[in-house]
Design an enzyme around this catalytic site. Structure first.
Site, short mmCIF file in Angstrom:
data_model
loop_
_atom_site.label_atom_id
_atom_site.label_comp_id
_atom_site.label_asym_id
_atom_site.label_seq_id
_atom_site.Cartn_x
_atom_site.Cartn_y
_atom_site.Cartn_z
N GLU A 21 0.85 -1.17 0.00
CA GLU A 21 0.00 0.00 0.00
C GLU A 21 0.89 1.23 0.00
O GLU A 21 1.70 1.42 0.92
CB GLU A 21 -0.83 -0.12 1.28
N ASP B 291 -0.61 -2.31 5.91
CA ASP B 291 -0.41 -1.90 7.30
C ASP B 291 -1.44 -2.55 8.21
O ASP B 291 -2.54 -2.88 7.77
CB ASP B 291 -0.56 -0.37 7.43
N ASP C 205 -3.53 -1.42 10.17
CA ASP C 205 -4.51 -0.45 10.67
C ASP C 205 -5.78 -0.52 9.82
O ASP C 205 -5.91 -1.40 8.97
CB ASP C 205 -3.92 0.97 10.66
N ASP D 251 -7.01 1.41 7.45
CA ASP D 251 -6.83 1.59 6.01
C ASP D 251 -6.24 0.33 5.39
O ASP D 251 -6.65 -0.09 4.31
CB ASP D 251 -5.90 2.77 5.73
#
Ligand code: 0RA
Length: 645
Positions: free
Chosen positions: A432, A506, A508, A510
């Site tokens: 990403e 990641d 998280d 997103d």
């Protein structure tokens, strides 16, 4: 002398039992496929299948499955109880024979054929052989019988005690043997509940209770569906907008083959979900029952479309994939002598089934559509739209191809390719954003690892259609980098440029969103990649824990706490939490996440296509309310554990 005799006799007896089940302990893979988690869970299915057979024979209505606090599993039913009478020549009870002789179960089938267990169909003796211990209780004929086994060998007699006779049934408790299941002996709640729920749908009216006593408070769920596979379809389409209210349902039998099909079309869906079962086993690789269903759907709808003048004389027929767009279907067949084909034995081979499904479904579907012309029209209109969209997609695809032929390099500019041209050793990391892409490019082994940075929220796949998807830049990069054609074209693994496609995002919200988007894309448009096990999810650590000269990478809060607990109470230590891959040094990223020797990586599997489709629909679809509800229940850091990754 007499003692010696007794010992010898006992020894002979024991040897016979051991000889009988020894092959199972020597080569467990031959009997249960693997000794990994899948094989472990198969033990439960094997025991439950016997109770399901008793239910299908009409003698049992409730099956209870419990994971006990010590990790053993109990399966209890209210059937007639496994027979306990002593066989005159073997001098063993029928119960002991079933428990200790391979494939003995069938002999006690008593009329009709055994429906379940066709995949491995190995019988309870295999579970017995692979368990540290098994405890059986049978209630019948006003008595309660018990017997205990260890590693397949009886360690008690069959003990009979008087009983009130108010209930009959069988209860089998077993603890998987750690010597056999070296990877893990821990049962996964979601895996078991998924299969048990599925069994409840497939066997209408059977009540299945599932409890997990390893946790406080205990989990308890009950599955019972009077509507059977009709309710299964309702469950799968519950978040979608349906094209017609009724679920079309067919039930019939021909030449001993039982057929049951339920289906419904939805509006806001561009792919199909068809679940096939033969003798209660999910036929992931399809087979003759699915061939028959697909053929009859295509033929019937084309016939009716022509009759209703929706397709003109000079126009071509609708394709099967057009007709199936938006379709959710469950087909369950019960075949006396099932032939399962393919490496994983999950494809039904019996050729007679094709025609039987075709004719039984054809009759009902034709009548239904004749009587419900509005439904016929909306299904046909949708198929015609699909036909036109496929045409547009074909043109878009040709555009992509022409572009890549014209441009000097057919590969996307952002791709940092590897030097190997051997797909089987090559890996591509989908990362990403550019900063993580940078670390990954520096950290990788460029010989066999490629990096493709993807920007932003690629696409909301559920809401768009084929033509638009293929015009999207990120998707075009992805498809060209992987070397793949486009949906509708046959998936050709020889074109695939990397056999490890690794989603590395990641840890998280997103990251989770991007991962879901990518999985949605693969699930809907390149499903073969998922089914054939090419898709992986990288597992970067969440924490680095330093104490003195030592450091540890930890992958969850729980692992972190466990590690800290191992330190002396007064120890000094330092915790670093990685918020994103970009925060890791290239060397750290290599050590923890990319180096095949040391990394942790999960292969994406679709054990339960229905569940997966549901997650995608809820998370990606137009309807906001169910999505909000889902995120609120499962938390924003949804990590797709439901997908069994
Ligand atoms: C054959 C005959 C009879 C019972 C069963 C099989 C049976 C097997 C299992 C395995 C798990 N639960 C089961 N319940 C029943 C009974 C024959 C009779 O009573 O006449």
């Amino acid at each position: 002398m007499s003692t010696e005799n007794q010992t010898t006799n006992y020894g002979v007896d024991q040897i016979q039992v051991l000889e009988g089940l020894e092959p199972v302990r020597k080569r467990p893979g031959m009997y249960i496929g693997t000794t990994g988690p899948r094989g472990l869970h198969h033990l439960v299915y094997e025991v439950v299948d016997n109770s399901i057979d008793e239910a299908l024979a009409g003698y049992c209505s409730h099956i209870e499955i419990e994971i006990n606090a010590d990790g053993s599993v109990s399966v209890t039913d209210d059937g007639r109880g496994i027979p306990t009478d002593i066989h005159p020549t073997t001098k063993k009870s029928a119960l002991e024979t079933v428990m200790t002789v391979l494939h003995a179960g069938g002999k006690f089938g008593g009329g009709g054929y055994k429906v379940s267990g066709g995949l491995h169909g190995v019988g309870i003796s295999v579970v017995n052989a692979l368990s540290e211990w098994v405890q059986v209780t049978v209630k019948r004929q006003n008595q309660v019988f018990t017997q205990r086994y260890e590693k397949g060998v009886p360690v008690t007699e069959l003990i009979a005690k008087p009983d009130t006779g108010d209930f009959t049934g069988t209860s089998i408790t077993f603890l998987p043997d750690e010597e056999i299941f070296t990877e893990t002996t821990e049962f996964d709640y979601n895996t078991l509940s998924g299969r048990l729920r599925e069994l409840a749908y497939l066997n209408a009216g059977v009540k299945i209770t599932f409890s997990d006593r390893r946790v406080t408070p205990e989990h308890i769920e009950t599955y019972c569906y009077e509507g059977g596979i009709r309710e299964y379809v309702t469950y799968m389409t519950r978040e979608k907008e349906v094209l017609h209210q009724d679920i079309i349902y067919v039930e019939g039998e021909k030449n001993g083959v039982q057929v049951e099909v339920a289906f419904q079309w939805c509006i806001d869906s561009y792919s199909d979900t068809i679940l096939g079962f033969a003798n209660n086993i999910r036929t992931v690789d399809g087979g003759t029952h699915l061939d028959g269903l697909k053929a009859v759907l295509t033929r019937t709808l084309n016939n009716i479309a022509r009759k209703r003048n929706k397709i003109k004389e000079n126009e071509p027929n609708l394709g099967g994939e057009n007709v199936r767009e938006g379709l959710t279907a469950v087909i369950s067949v019960k075949v006396p002598d099932p032939e399962f084909e393919g490496q994983t034995k999950t494809k039904l081979g019996n050729s007679e089934v094709r025609g039987i499904v075709d004719s039984l479904v054809g009759e009902v579907l034709n009548d239904y559509l004749q009587c419900n012309p509005n439904v016929a029209d909306s299904v046909i209109d949708k198929a015609i739209q699909a036909f036109k969209a496929a045409d547009a997609a074909r043109r878009a695809r040709e555009l992509v191809r022409r572009k890549s032929v014209l441009e000097s390099s057919p590969l996307p500019g952002k791709l940092a390719d590897c030097s190997s041209r051997d797909s089987s050793e090559s890996e591509i990391f989908l990362v990403e954003g550019d900063s993580a892409g940078g670390s990954a490019k520096q950290g990788r082994d460029r010989r066999f690892q490629a990096i493709l940075p993807l920007r932003g929220k690629i696409l909301n796949i559920e809401k768009t259609d084929d033509a638009k998807i293929y015009k999207n830049n990120e998707i075009q990069s992805l498809i060209t980098a992987l070397g793949l054609g486009i949906r509708g074209d046959e998936f050709d693994p020889t074109q695939l440029r990397y056999h490890h496609i690794v989603i590395m995002t990641d840890a998280d919200v997103d990251g989770a969103h991007i991962r879901t988007l990518l999985l949605t894309f693969f699930y809907r448009y390149q499903r073969a990649l998922v089914e054939e096990g090419y898709i992986y999810i990288a597992c970067p650590p969440l924490y680095k824990l330093e104490r003195g000269k030592n450091h540890f990478y930890l992958y969850s809060e729980r692992e972190l706490q466990q590690k800290i607990a191992e330190f002396p109470a007064n120890a000094n230590y330092n915790i670093q939490r990685f918020k994103g891959l970009g925060e890791m040094m290239p060397q750290q990223l290599w050590d923890t996440t990319m180096n095949p020797e040391t990394r942790m990586m999960k292969r994406v599997e679709i054990e339960d296509a229905a569940q997966a489709d549901h997650i995608f629909t809820v998370l990606m679809g137009d309807r906001v309310a169910p999505r909000r509800e889902f995120i609120e229940t499962h938390g924003p850091g949804l990590n797709l554990t439901q997908l069994d990754v």
